[in-house]
Each structure stands twice: as C-alpha cells, then as structure tokens.
Design a protein around this motif. Structure first.
Motif, PDB file in Angstrom:
ATOM      1  N   GLY A 168       0.846  -1.185   0.000  1.00 25.65           N
ATOM      2  CA  GLY A 168       0.000   0.000   0.000  1.00 25.65           C
ATOM      3  C   GLY A 168       0.878   1.230   0.000  1.00 25.65           C
ATOM      4  O   GLY A 168       2.101   1.165   0.192  1.00 25.65           O
ATOM      5  N   TRP A 169       0.268   2.385  -0.212  1.00 25.76           N
ATOM      6  CA  TRP A 169       1.027   3.633  -0.339  1.00 25.76           C
ATOM      7  C   TRP A 169       1.722   4.007   0.964  1.00 25.76           C
ATOM      8  O   TRP A 169       2.919   4.309   0.995  1.00 25.76           O
ATOM      9  CB  TRP A 169       0.090   4.747  -0.789  1.00 25.76           C
ATOM     10  CG  TRP A 169       0.729   6.106  -0.896  1.00 25.76           C
ATOM     11  CD1 TRP A 169       2.025   6.392  -1.209  1.00 25.76           C
ATOM     12  CD2 TRP A 169       0.092   7.366  -0.697  1.00 25.76           C
ATOM     13  NE1 TRP A 169       2.243   7.759  -1.217  1.00 25.76           N
ATOM     14  CE2 TRP A 169       1.054   8.369  -0.915  1.00 25.76           C
ATOM     15  CE3 TRP A 169      -1.216   7.731  -0.374  1.00 25.76           C
ATOM     16  CZ2 TRP A 169       0.766   9.729  -0.789  1.00 25.76           C
ATOM     17  CZ3 TRP A 169      -1.507   9.084  -0.267  1.00 25.76           C
ATOM     18  CH2 TRP A 169      -0.521  10.064  -0.469  1.00 25.76           C
ATOM     19  N   HIS A 170       1.005   3.983   2.076  1.00 24.91           N
ATOM     20  CA  HIS A 170       1.533   4.540   3.324  1.00 24.91           C
ATOM     21  C   HIS A 170       2.702   3.739   3.892  1.00 24.91           C
ATOM     22  O   HIS A 170       3.655   4.309   4.424  1.00 24.91           O
ATOM     23  CB  HIS A 170       0.409   4.626   4.366  1.00 24.91           C
ATOM     24  CG  HIS A 170      -0.873   5.158   3.829  1.00 24.91           C
ATOM     25  ND1 HIS A 170      -0.980   6.429   3.302  1.00 24.91           N
ATOM     26  CD2 HIS A 170      -2.103   4.592   3.702  1.00 24.91           C
ATOM     27  CE1 HIS A 170      -2.231   6.624   2.893  1.00 24.91           C
ATOM     28  NE2 HIS A 170      -2.929   5.528   3.115  1.00 24.91           N
ATOM     29  N   ILE A 171       2.621   2.415   3.762  1.00 32.45           N
ATOM     30  CA  ILE A 171       3.598   1.556   4.443  1.00 32.45           C
ATOM     31  C   ILE A 171       5.005   1.725   3.892  1.00 32.45           C
ATOM     32  O   ILE A 171       5.997   1.523   4.601  1.00 32.45           O
ATOM     33  CB  ILE A 171       3.151   0.074   4.361  1.00 32.45           C
ATOM     34  CG1 ILE A 171       3.952  -0.799   5.344  1.00 32.45           C
ATOM     35  CG2 ILE A 171       3.273  -0.440   2.933  1.00 32.45           C
ATOM     36  CD1 ILE A 171       3.701  -0.462   6.797  1.00 32.45           C
ATOM     37  N   GLU A 172       5.132   2.115   2.626  1.00 32.61           N
ATOM     38  CA  GLU A 172       6.474   2.206   2.042  1.00 32.61           C
ATOM     39  C   GLU A 172       7.332   3.234   2.766  1.00 32.61           C
ATOM     40  O   GLU A 172       8.521   3.019   3.005  1.00 32.61           O
ATOM     41  CB  GLU A 172       6.391   2.548   0.547  1.00 32.61           C
ATOM     42  CG  GLU A 172       5.823   3.918   0.254  1.00 32.61           C
ATOM     43  CD  GLU A 172       5.737   4.226  -1.230  1.00 32.61           C
ATOM     44  OE1 GLU A 172       6.471   5.120  -1.673  1.00 32.61           O
ATOM     45  OE2 GLU A 172       4.942   3.589  -1.929  1.00 32.61           O
ATOM     46  N   CYS A 173       6.728   4.383   3.144  1.00 31.69           N
ATOM     47  CA  CYS A 173       7.508   5.428   3.812  1.00 31.69           C
ATOM     48  C   CYS A 173       7.941   4.997   5.203  1.00 31.69           C
ATOM     49  O   CYS A 173       9.043   5.333   5.656  1.00 31.69           O
ATOM     50  CB  CYS A 173       6.708   6.728   3.878  1.00 31.69           C
ATOM     51  SG  CYS A 173       6.518   7.535   2.270  1.00 31.69           S
ATOM     52  N   THR A 174       7.083   4.259   5.900  1.00 33.44           N
ATOM     53  CA  THR A 174       7.462   3.740   7.212  1.00 33.44           C
ATOM     54  C   THR A 174       8.673   2.817   7.087  1.00 33.44           C
ATOM     55  O   THR A 174       9.660   2.952   7.824  1.00 33.44           O
ATOM     56  CB  THR A 174       6.286   2.977   7.845  1.00 33.44           C
ATOM     57  OG1 THR A 174       5.300   3.921   8.269  1.00 33.44           O
ATOM     58  CG2 THR A 174       6.732   2.161   9.054  1.00 33.44           C
ATOM     59  N   ALA A 175       8.607   1.879   6.162  1.00 29.93           N
ATOM     60  CA  ALA A 175       9.700   0.915   6.013  1.00 29.93           C
ATOM     61  C   ALA A 175      10.998   1.595   5.617  1.00 29.93           C
ATOM     62  O   ALA A 175      12.065   1.332   6.208  1.00 29.93           O
ATOM     63  CB  ALA A 175       9.318  -0.135   4.973  1.00 29.93           C
ATOM     64  N   MET A 176      10.945   2.495   4.629  1.00 26.84           N
ATOM     65  CA  MET A 176      12.170   3.127   4.139  1.00 26.84           C
ATOM     66  C   MET A 176      12.779   4.080   5.165  1.00 26.84           C
ATOM     67  O   MET A 176      13.994   4.106   5.359  1.00 26.84           O
ATOM     68  CB  MET A 176      11.890   3.844   2.821  1.00 26.84           C
ATOM     69  CG  MET A 176      11.623   2.897   1.668  1.00 26.84           C
ATOM     70  SD  MET A 176      11.463   3.691   0.052  1.00 26.84           S
ATOM     71  CE  MET A 176       9.829   4.399   0.179  1.00 26.84           C
ATOM     72  N   SER A 177      11.947   4.859   5.841  1.00 28.41           N
ATOM     73  CA  SER A 177      12.493   5.798   6.826  1.00 28.41           C
ATOM     74  C   SER A 177      13.100   5.065   8.015  1.00 28.41           C
ATOM     75  O   SER A 177      14.150   5.459   8.526  1.00 28.41           O
ATOM     76  CB  SER A 177      11.414   6.786   7.294  1.00 28.41           C
ATOM     77  OG  SER A 177      10.355   6.114   7.951  1.00 28.41           O
ATOM     78  N   CYS A 178      12.445   3.992   8.444  1.00 27.71           N
ATOM     79  CA  CYS A 178      12.984   3.239   9.591  1.00 27.71           C
ATOM     80  C   CYS A 178      14.314   2.575   9.243  1.00 27.71           C
ATOM     81  O   CYS A 178      15.248   2.569  10.055  1.00 27.71           O
ATOM     82  CB  CYS A 178      11.979   2.189  10.045  1.00 27.71           C
ATOM     83  SG  CYS A 178      10.561   2.858  10.945  1.00 27.71           S
ATOM     84  N   VAL A 179      14.422   2.037   8.032  1.00 22.34           N
ATOM     85  CA  VAL A 179      15.666   1.383   7.614  1.00 22.34           C
ATOM     86  C   VAL A 179      16.787   2.398   7.453  1.00 22.34           C
ATOM     87  O   VAL A 179      17.934   2.154   7.861  1.00 22.34           O
ATOM     88  CB  VAL A 179      15.442   0.614   6.301  1.00 22.34           C
ATOM     89  CG1 VAL A 179      16.779   0.195   5.683  1.00 22.34           C
ATOM     90  CG2 VAL A 179      14.577  -0.613   6.539  1.00 22.34           C
TER      91      VAL A 179
END
Length: 471
Positions: free
Chosen positions: A204-215
């Motif tokens: 989904g759209w929202h989850i990508e930013c969470t994953a990339m920013s956390c990594v």
C-alpha cells in the motif's frame, strides 16, 4: 542557533533540538512517478532544498532522504494507457523529475529510495503489525486496524469517531472499520507483484515510507516533511503504523508546505490550469521560479501568475546586476559575514521565513548600489561586505549559480531572438542617447529612451555607464 519550527503535530512553533547534537535527519515524501512534475511539486522540493542548505550553512551534518513511489495504481494505469509496463513508466518519470529539479538547481538528496527496492523491509513491518494485533489479513490483502492505535488522528486533529459519523468511504465489508487502510494489496491480473506470506501482491502507499524511513534513518528521526495535502491520510497513517510497529515516537517535527494556486484558482488538471515545471522553465529563468516560490512563507498558499513571475525575474536581474557591478569594479569580497547575514539568519530561524529574508536581500542590494554610486573607497568596501553577504544568502536560496556576464548575455540573446531585434542597433541607440545627454539635449535623450522602451528594452543608468536589458 535558536531555530524555531512550526510543528504540525503540536500546532505551534518549537525550538528545534536535534536528536544528536550537530546532526539532522530529514525524510520528505517524494513524488509518485507517473507523470511530469508540476509547479506544486517544485514548491515542496525547493523549500526542503533550502531547509537542507540552511542547516548545512549553520554547520549541521544532514542526512536527507526523499523517496520515489514507483509502484501505484496511477503508475499501473499509465502503463496500460501507454502500452508499457510499470517499471518503464516509473523509470521514465524519475529521470524526468531529476531533469526538472536539476534545472531548478535543487541539490540531490543524500538518499533517494524507491519503494520497489524495499519490498522485503515492507513485508517485515507488515508481519510485525499483524503479530502485535494492529493489522489483519483478508483474502490476500492486509489492513491496518486504526482502532488499535490510541493516537490515531493526532497529526490532523481528526477524531476517529467524528470521521466515522461523517464517513463517505466506500463500504468494504471485509474491513473491521471503514477507515482501516491497506498495508498490502493482493495482485490483480497483469499488475506488478511480489511474493509475500499473504500471496502475490504489492505494498500500500503509506507503508512504504514507514519501512524506508525506519531502515535509513531509524525508528525515530528529526524532521518529516511534505505538502499539506499529505497530512491526512498519508502522514496520519504513517504515524499510526510506524509507532504501532516500533513502540517509539516516529518523526519529532512535522513540516508541511502550502499549496500553489494558478491565477487565484486551485491548480487542477480538470480546470486546465495544470502547470508542469518544464513548461514554466521555457518561459522563466529557473532561478526566477525559485525566487517566486520562496517569496511567500512556506506554510502559506502562493498564487502563480505571469505578473508575479515577471516580478521575480526582475528581482533576479537585481541580484545578478549587483554581482556584475562589484566584479567590474574589481572588489575583493571579504570572507567574514556582515550584518545582512545575521539578519538573514534571524529570519530563517523564525520557521524558515524566506519571504522576510528575501526582503532583506533586496534592501541590501539597493544599499550596495547606492554605495557603489558614491564611488569612494570606504563606500565601495562597505558595498563589498553587503555583496559578500548577498552571495552567502544566495547560496542558501539556491540562486546566483551563474556568472553574471553569462547570465545577462543569455538573457539578451533570448530576448533578441524572441523579438527579432538587433543588439548592434540597440547599442547604437544607447550610445546616441548618451551623447545627447552629454550635449544636454535631454529632449532627444528622452525620445531615444522612449523608442527603446517601445522596443522592449529597459535602460539602467549607472555611474559607470548605461546598461540595457530586455524587458
């Protein structure tokens, strides 16, 4: 440094205190790459570019991340329309985005992650949310359960119960709550897909930013930015899924820029006033576009009109005009900063007030020109100090990237080619006017000036002679 930033999360200006002294971590939501970038994209990208430049000018080490959403419904639709594939569409418009922003003198971020390069990280976050009871799979899709996160709505100020009462969201009986949002989408025939514990699908759209920013930045980082249109639901959902997954605060400061209107109307494809960056650059100098987009406070809306862009172009001429005068006089610019730099920093420390900062620059240019007109040693030295500060400020604003003679030569050439005028003819008229003034034949001098004005030529009388440029 006593920088104050308006934090959307708390709805007030706050003293900026980084997590780690001397370092700043910034994540900004980048474009969904299915079309050419428009002037609204440019406003956001240029503002955060100036933010990063200012932090670095203040001695901070900055890690700046801006992502590309390279898998999305709109990208898939564009691929269908163009008889292509999603990967080719996204690659085409990533390259176009870089071309446009490079021409606007935007510095590349330190990291530009793409969603499709972080699929495994996304799956890890989704699995964690399911394990912790914050998400649930349904028929190959996975949804975040908004009611499991107590702080849902804290960024936008919306209350879940109020949203439910007035909800117009299409009913999906598979959801536990109408506002639950997709973390993972099952693949439809012909769509790009990746293997997952829930079957082939895509994020989904929202989850990508969470994953990339956390990594790339860690579970908690300093500043998260984007346009105001992202506050809800995108950034609201990012907070919910990120903090539910990690148990830690997400971004500490949330910064959002205002919208761009076109001739007093909201920019929209349906209204036919959708302005692409590359189209704007054909008419106005890229640095004039930067000046215009920085001429209002970043949180305020800004109205894009021909008149305002022409004014920005005239102001850019003033900047380069001062640089050229000082260069022609052979002035040595001091390395130490003067009073303009200090007042500029004060304006920027007040929530990045570029509008006020630019007003200070224009005042300084007028003062420097008056000092140069006086022509005495102390006056010229003072003008050199102001010019040195102007150059330092220009570097933060992202202007003054060209040599002044080359800038004016290119401007003349463009003006002449578009009007069919001849430079030698204009030079002859300017010389004739100068001779008339020497002979005190002011009537003839005024007539020549009017003739040049009618031709679209602007004269500037300086102590060292008369300069001309195309209007």
């Amino acid at each position: 440094m006593s920088l104050r930033i308006y934090n959307t999360l708390n709805r007030e200006k706050e003293i900026f205190t980084p997590m780690e002294a001397g370092k700043v971590s910034i994540y900004v939501c980048g474009p969904t790459v299915y079309d050419y970038s428009h002037i609204g994209h440019a406003r956001s990208v240029i503002f955060f570019d100036v933010m990063v430049r200012y932090f670095r000018a203040m001695g901070y080490g900055v890690t700046y991340v801006r992502n590309f959403t390279d898998v999305d419904d709109k990208i898939i639709q564009k691929a269908i329309e163009t008889d292509s594939d999603s990967a080719s569409v996204s690659e085409t418009f990533i390259q176009a985005f870089h071309e446009d922003m490079d021409r606007l003198h935007v510095l590349r971020p330190d990291l530009e992650p793409r969603a499709t390069a972080h699929i495994s990280d996304i799956i890890d976050v989704v699995e964690s949310l399911i394990e912790k009871g914050h998400a649930y799979p349904v028929d190959g899709d996975v949804y975040f359960a908004v009611e499991t996160f107590d702080g849902y709505g804290k960024l936008s100020g919306r209350k879940l119960e109020d949203m439910e009462a007035g909800s117009r969201i299409a009913v999906d009986e598979r959801k536990k709550n109408p506002h639950d949002f997709a973390l993972w989408k099952t693949a439809k025939p012909g769509e790009p897909a990746w293997e997952s514990p829930w079957g082939p699908g895509r994020p989904g759209w929202h989850i990508e930013c969470t994953a990339m920013s956390c990594v790339l930045l860690g579970a908690t980082f300093d500043i998260h930015g984007g346009g105001k249109d992202l506050i809800f639901p995108h950034h609201e959902n990012e907070i919910a899924q990120s903090e539910a997954a990690t148990g830690q605060p997400f971004a500490r400061y949330w910064v959002h820029n205002g919208f761009v209107n076109i001739n007093h109307e909201k920019m929209s494809k349906s209204l036919g006033n959708f302005l692409r960056v590359r189209d704007a650059i054909r008419t106005w100098h890229p640095e004039a576009i930067r000046l215009f987009l920085l001429s209002s406070h970043y949180r305020s809306p800004i109205d894009f009109t021909d008149q305002y862009l022409d004014e920005a172009a005239q102001n850019l001429d003033k900047v380069y005009g001062l640089f050229q005068r000082v260069e022609e006089k052979g002035c040595t610019l001091p390395e130490n900063r003067g009073s303009l730099w200090q007042t500029f920093c004060e304006a920027m420390d007040d929530d990045f007030n570029t509008a006020k900062a630019m007003g200070l620059v224009y005042d300084a240019i007028r003062s420097a020109n008056r000092l140069l007109d006086e022509g005495s040693g102390p006056s010229v030295e003072e003008a050199a100090v102001l010019t040195a500060d102007c150059r330092a400020v220009a570097a933060v604003l992202g202007i003054g990237n060209e040599e002044a003679p080359a800038y004016f030569a290119a401007k003349k050439e463009k003006g002449l080619s578009s009007t069919g005028l001849n430079a030698a003819e204009i030079d002859a008229l300017v010389l004739a006017r100068t001779e008339a003034r020497k002979q005190k034949d002011f009537k003839k001098a005024d007539e020549i000036r009017q003739q040049l004005t009618d031709m679209g030529v602007v004269l500037e009388d300086k102590a060292e002679g008369t300069l001309w440029r195309m209007a």
